[in-house]
Design an enzyme around this catalytic site. Structure first.
Site, PDB file in Angstrom:
ATOM      1  CG  ASP A  70     -43.289  -0.734  52.621  1.00 21.51           C
ATOM      2  OD1 ASP A  70     -42.769  -1.467  51.761  1.00 21.51           O
ATOM      3  OD2 ASP A  70     -43.645  -1.140  53.743  1.00 21.51           O
ATOM      4  CD  GLU A  85     -46.406  -7.119  49.706  1.00 22.23           C
ATOM      5  OE1 GLU A  85     -47.068  -7.704  50.584  1.00 22.23           O
ATOM      6  OE2 GLU A  85     -45.159  -7.050  49.715  1.00 22.23           O
TER       7      GLU A  85
END
Length: 650
Positions: A58, A228
């Site tokens: 991420d 997401e």
């Protein structure tokens, strides 16, 4: 590199760009990068992906002062995700680790699952947005928080004593936030899991939420297939929203994007831009985007899972180049496999046998009397593999290993092919454990002590090895022993005649490793963003090719002569680029000598630039593939027309 969305404006003179960069920022929203920071423009992480040692995911990015920053999630089990590290670099090559820039000890309400940091600078403060506790419903305590520091490397402290967003709104789990500051100074946050995405306004204090003109706080902007990892950037007045699709532990994890003329959408999915490559990595997603200030150079920074890793948390950081079409759409990103060892490490390489492998002096050296193997975690079948090989010992043999399986079989063994340089010249062979079976050999002057560029082309059963002069192979043969596998470098056991050698004395060094499939795009040397493509069977040169596969070509052994090449359409397998009476078409393969000759090309150094490529017709020697008036022809080439017959392989 400054994220366009985090800078308000960038003004750069040509002189400043040559020396480095020093953006001028409206509202002084960002500390100006130092002129000492160079403006890199590689096609990928040339010093190797993964970028850094360790499992991270991420990633989000920023530029503070003269440093590029990456802030990732620590990829561990939930209970161990209690802190965040950061990495900084002045050159995008050498990365410095800054441990625990944020720790739950400094966030009273955070317990675990510290995720997806989002950095931004404003009004003299560095902010780091994060998600914590992975809440599953509105009765649980957690969500998206914000921490603040006076320094980019922290320590960051909780800014408000609780979550900024602590509830599900519009079905969006409060995770995976990204912060974007638009040209007018308005800050937005994009976030959301569980298949829903929201955008909210941030007030100027950056620690409270504003409202939209209709009085609402949370605006749903969920695009098609959103899961997401929302991310926003701006280029040439267009807003680009990116997000992740698929399951984060699965091979289908990927990145798609939409474009809009508004920061709040609507966002309609255009295409998938990054997906797994079964030869390179799986689970590629949750990205950010970097823009070199004052340029149109862009990178996607993301995480991916090495092919042999099965643990869901074994994710690593990588970046590759983004390219835009003239209409602003994004071409699919190619995950490249390069390593020039300029970062002084060999992250991503795995070693076997007793050799001592050491990255030093911007190369990868091996020292051993018993041999050894170092592999990239790849699985190529058809491939083009290049590296610099330098022998340091007169009795040693070393080179490239490809389509490798069962590494570590025997004292120095593996199953697969090798292309070695040694005292007897060039050897292409296959290995089965410790056994070596030469398939073909060639003489090579100056084998020892001289750096040679070695290239392997393995397409099906066709195996070619080039050394230094890449126009004609030194070795061309066929073998069906191994269909696919990993790729790397190796040294063989020293000959008994070699005598004793110091255990740490390098026998060979390797550098500038590049491994890729045989699929290429060919850009016209004199017409940037114009590519060889086909449309209604006619060969053309065009920008903004849709579908993208119409400008992708498999370079395969020549249908009429395996030492030459043929170009097979990726979008229409079995159809080849061929000349017909001086015009160029794609036609289905025919078992006729005339067709095979017309669909075969001799790839030669570029007529206007020898570092590029030109294609001489096999059936019409002396005539070359060239573009004219957006169409492709095969013609004799005058001196002034050479750029139109020269192409840049991508």
């Amino acid at each position: 590199m400054v994220r366009t969305i985090r800078k308000l404006s960038v003004a750069l003179t040509a002189a400043a760009l040559l020396a480095g960069f020093a953006p001028s920022l409206a509202g002084a929203e960002q500390p100006a990068p130092s002129p000492s920071a160079a403006a890199p423009a590689p096609s990928t992480a040339e010093a190797g992906n993964p970028l850094v040692e360790g499992w991270y995911a991420d990633p989000d990015v920023a530029v503070y002062g003269d440093r590029y920053w990456i802030f990732p999630t620590t990829s561990r089990s939930y209970s161990e995700q209690t802190f965040m590290d950061a990495f900084s670099s002045t050159d995008m090559v050498n990365w410095t680790k800054h441990p625990k820039v944020l720790d739950i000890a400094d966030v009273s309400w955070a317990k675990y699952a510290l995720w997806a940091p989002a950095p931004v600078f404003r009004d003299g403060k560095y902010y780091l947005y994060f998600a914590a506790n992975d809440i599953q419903n509105n009765s649980e305590h957690g969500g998206i928080g914000v921490a603040v520091s006076d320094r980019p490397d922290g320590p960051y402290k909780d800014a408000i004593g609780g979550p900024l967003i602590s509830q599900f709104h519009n079905g969006a789990q409060p995770i995976d936030q990204d912060v974007f500051i638009d040209d007018d100074g308005q800050a937005y946050m994009y976030y959301g899991g569980w298949g829903h995405a929201n955008v909210v306004k941030l007030n100027p204090d950056m620690t409270s939420l504003g409202t939209f003109p209709d009085g609402s706080t949370y605006k749903e902007i969920t695009p098609e297939n959103y899961v997401e990892g929302s991310y926003m950037f701006k280029r040439n007045g267009t807003y680009y929203m990116m997000w992740s699709e698929g399951g984060w532990t699965g091979p289908n994890y990927s990145v798609s994007y939409a474009m809009s003329d508004s920061p709040t959408g609507p966002f309609k999915k255009i295409d998938k831009v990054l997906a797994q490559d079964s030869a390179v990595a799986r689970g590629s997603g949750h990205n950010s985007v970097l823009n070199v200030p004052g340029t149109d150079i862009w990178y996607i920074v993301y995480h991916r899972r090495p092919l042999s890793e099965t643990d869901g948390n074994h994710r690593a950081l990588a970046y590759d180049r983004i390219h835009f079409n003239e209409d602003g759409t994004i071409r699919p990103v190619t995950m490249k496999v390069n390593d020039n060892f300029d970062d002084g490490n060999a992250v991503g390489w795995r070693t076997y046998g007793d050799a001592h492998w050491a990255p030093k002096n911007d190369a990868y050296s091996a020292a051993s009397a018993t041999g050894g193997l170092a592999l990239q975690d790849t699985d190529f079948s058809d491939l083009i593999y290049e590296a610099d090989v330098t022998l340091r010992h007169g009795r040693s043999e070393a080179g490239l290993a490809f389509r490798v399986t069962q590494p570590g079989t025997g004292t120095e063994g593996f199953h697969g092919y090798y292309a070695n340089i040694g005292p007897n010249g060039l050897v292409l062979g296959k290995a089965t454990g410790d056994e070596r079976t030469p398939l073909a050999t060639a003489r090579l002057a100056g084998a020892v002590g001289k750096t040679h560029r070695v290239k392997v082309e393995a397409i099906g059963s066709s195996l070619k090895v080039y050394v230094d002069d890449m126009a004609k192979p030194k070795i061309s043969t066929t073998d069906t022993g191994f269909a696919s596998g990993a790729n790397g470098v190796h040294i063989d056991r020293l000959s008994p005649k070699a005598g004793a050698t110091a255990p740490d004395k390098p026998q060979a060094r390797f550098d500038n490793v590049s491994i890729r499939s045989n699929v290429f795009n060919f850009e016209a040397a004199d017409a940037p963003n114009r590519f060889i493509r086909h449309a209604w069977s006619r060969g053309r040169i065009d920008p903004d090719v849709t579908p993208y596969a119409d400008m992708q070509w498999k370079v395969v052994p020549g249908l009429a002569d395996p030492s030459a090449v043929s170009l097979e359409s990726v979008n229409f397998p079995g159809h080849f680029l061929r000349q017909r009476d001086g015009e160029v078409w794609i036609d289905a393969r025919a078992d006729e000598a005339g067709y095979r000759a017309d669909a075969t090309w001799r790839r030669v150094p570029g007529l206007s630039d020898r570092s590029l490529a030109s294609f001489e017709s096999y059936s019409e020697p002396g005539s070359y593939l060239r573009h004219r008036d957006a169409l492709l022809y095969v013609e004799d080439i005058a001196a002034d027309d050479r750029p139109e017959a020269t192409f840049r392989p991508w």
